[in-house]
Design a protein around this motif. Structure first.
Motif, PDB file in Angstrom:
ATOM      1  N   LYS A 161      32.326  38.325  48.174  1.00  0.00           N
ATOM      2  CA  LYS A 161      31.804  39.672  47.362  1.00  0.00           C
ATOM      3  C   LYS A 161      32.379  40.773  48.417  1.00  0.00           C
ATOM      4  N   TYR A 221      35.997  41.099  48.284  1.00  0.00           N
ATOM      5  CA  TYR A 221      36.920  41.195  47.103  1.00  0.00           C
ATOM      6  C   TYR A 221      35.781  42.042  45.948  1.00  0.00           C
ATOM      7  N   GLU A 259      32.489  42.450  41.571  1.00  0.00           N
ATOM      8  CA  GLU A 259      33.053  41.986  40.170  1.00  0.00           C
ATOM      9  C   GLU A 259      34.032  40.940  40.356  1.00  0.00           C
ATOM     10  N   ALA A 260      34.133  40.441  41.804  1.00  0.00           N
ATOM     11  CA  ALA A 260      35.111  39.136  41.786  1.00  0.00           C
ATOM     12  C   ALA A 260      34.601  37.960  40.910  1.00  0.00           C
ATOM     13  N   ASN A 261      35.680  37.244  40.510  1.00  0.00           N
ATOM     14  CA  ASN A 261      35.145  35.854  39.839  1.00  0.00           C
ATOM     15  C   ASN A 261      35.821  34.919  40.913  1.00  0.00           C
ATOM     16  N   ARG A 305      41.802  35.380  39.331  1.00  0.00           N
ATOM     17  CA  ARG A 305      42.202  36.652  38.746  1.00  0.00           C
ATOM     18  C   ARG A 305      42.829  36.672  37.582  1.00  0.00           C
ATOM     19  N   LYS A 306      42.966  37.991  36.746  1.00  0.00           N
ATOM     20  CA  LYS A 306      43.717  37.888  35.653  1.00  0.00           C
ATOM     21  C   LYS A 306      45.102  38.541  35.548  1.00  0.00           C
ATOM     22  N   ASP A 338      43.152  46.692  39.437  1.00  0.00           N
ATOM     23  CA  ASP A 338      41.900  46.386  40.243  1.00  0.00           C
ATOM     24  C   ASP A 338      42.359  44.973  41.197  1.00  0.00           C
ATOM     25  N   ASN A 387      41.159  43.217  43.220  1.00  0.00           N
ATOM     26  CA  ASN A 387      40.114  42.082  43.329  1.00  0.00           C
ATOM     27  C   ASN A 387      39.664  41.225  42.196  1.00  0.00           C
ATOM     28  N   THR A 388      40.138  41.735  40.847  1.00  0.00           N
ATOM     29  CA  THR A 388      40.076  41.062  39.817  1.00  0.00           C
ATOM     30  C   THR A 388      41.371  40.666  39.007  1.00  0.00           C
ATOM     31  N   GLU A 389      42.614  41.492  39.491  1.00  0.00           N
ATOM     32  CA  GLU A 389      43.751  41.392  38.731  1.00  0.00           C
ATOM     33  C   GLU A 389      44.750  40.906  39.718  1.00  0.00           C
TER      34      GLU A 389
END
Length: 417
Positions: free
Chosen positions: A36, A39, A42-44, A62-63, A70, A72-74
């Motif tokens: 966290k 990243y 909100e990081a998964n 990440r998507k 973003d 960190n998530t994409e």
């Protein structure tokens, strides 16, 4: 690096007896915080700690998108393709990437290591606190490793226990390296870890010793009703048998006193009186004040007060040295006890004392003077009385009073013996 980190904490688990699953949970939590930090919140991600293999695996989810808003998530589809895209993923799907610990940098890894150490120390403190909380009221056996002015430090299973001065038996000597028995009295939580207080002066220690040395008490055949104690000096224990065939006091004392002597030795030669309990307060008080002979006992049960009448030669036995006997009887019975002294008739003294045997106490001149006036024994002097003694030439009224007091004290001492 993964194996090195896990192994270092696995070793700590073995030393501190921590559960592997507990350690795995801590590692997953700490390294999750590390992810966290890098990243974002909100990081998964998922952290898997395999304690058997000595491995930590971190997976970031990440998507897949066309354009990254973003990072960190994409992740862009182009970057996924560059990484191989073995699963032939497309936009909108989730890309799972395994992160290497080295990618976090040494500073974050060291921070994780420090956090792990702190967490494990906290868990270790909780384990010790819980372990000794379950042992409250039980006897432990440890080794003295430091004797300080106001307390003694005892090592028990590599843990430090404290025997404060207030929980020590007075005049008992403690030496480094000696083995010691005590009861766990209190477990306190402090910022520096749990503090375990042990005691040798508590009534519970004496109760536990009775349970150890006397099987009938441990088995519940004999019940300890009450304990009154002045550590290192004297104790009174009232017992009751649940089996009419078993003598409670006899079982506690043992053959030739072997059972009670074992307890007395453990308590630095503390005298122990064992008496039979009675729900009749008159009998109970009488037994509590034994071996003194009482002439009369008046009870006020509502006020919990008692008046005891006894001959003058029994009073010193009732009170005991420095008042310890009557104090213990008060604690044991729960009654406030007042003692009324009655002068014992001279004819009731079992043995007379020749005045020639009292030269040291009365003085040779006084003894010779009394014998010359046909007073050869102590009873004869007491029977003569104060006025007749004061009429003897050479004996004043004050001296006559002193002679009578000395002789009465001699009779009291004879009775005690």
């Amino acid at each position: 690096m993964n194996t090195e980190i896990v192994e270092s904490f696995s070793q700590m688990v073995r030393e501190k007896s921590l559960d592997k699953d507990v350690l795995a949970g801590i590692i997953e939590e700490i390294f999750g915080l590390m992810v966290k930090k890098k990243y974002g919140q909100e990081a998964n991600f998922s952290v898997v700690a395999n304690m058997d293999k000595g491995d930590i695996e971190i997976f970031l989810e990440r998507k897949i998108v066309d354009e990254v808003a973003d990072p960190n998530t994409e992740i862009s589809i182009d970057e996924v393709n560059e990484k191989g895209n073995e699963d032939e993923l497309d936009v909108g799907e989730i890309y799972v990437e395994k992160l290497e610990l080295s990618s976090f940098g040494r500073r974050l890894v060291n921070l994780a290591r420090q956090s792990l150490n702190q967490k494990i120390r906290e868990i270790e403190k909780d384990i010790i606190h819980n372990e000794y909380s379950e042992m409250l009221g039980e006897i432990i056996v440890g080794d003295i490793y430091q004797v300080r002015r106001n307390d003694v430090l005892v090592n028990h299973n590599k843990n430090e226990l404290i025997l404060p001065r207030s929980e020590q038996i007075p005049r008992e000597k403690y030496r480094k390296g000696d083995t010691i028995r005590a009861v766990v009295k209190e477990v306190k939580k402090t910022p520096n870890g749990p503090v375990i207080v042990i005691s040798r002066a508590d009534n519970l220690f004496l109760r536990r010793l009775f349970e150890i040395e006397i099987p009938e008490i441990y088995d519940g055949i004999i019940e300890i009703i009450g304990i009154a104690r002045e550590p290192g000096e004297r104790a009174k224990v009232s017992v009751e048998s649940q089996d009419q065939r078993i003598d409670a006091v006899g079982a506690c004392v043992g053959m030739k006193g072997v059972r009670i002597h074992a307890i007395v030795r453990e308590l630095n030669n503390e005298n122990i009186d064992v008496i039979n309990y009675s729900d009749d307060p008159v009998i109970y008080i009488q037994r509590a004040l034994a071996p003194a002979k009482l002439k009369q006992i008046d009870i006020d049960e509502d006020a919990k007060k008692c008046t005891v009448v006894a001959d003058s030669d029994q009073v010193s036995m009732i009170v005991g040295r420095n008042g310890v006997n009557i104090r213990l009887a008060i604690k044991l019975t729960g009654f406030e006890i007042d003692v009324i002294r009655e002068e014992k008739p001279f004819e009731e003294y079992e043995e007379d004392i020749e005045l020639v045997d009292l030269k040291e106490e009365l003085g040779a001149d006084i003894v010779e003077l009394l014998i010359n006036n046909r007073l050869d024994t102590a009873v004869e002097v007491l029977t003569a009385g104060l006025e007749n003694l004061a009429e003897i030439e050479g004996i004043s009224k004050e001296k006559a009073e002193e002679i009578i007091d000395i002789i009465k004290n001699q009779f009291e001492e004879e009775e005690e013996e």
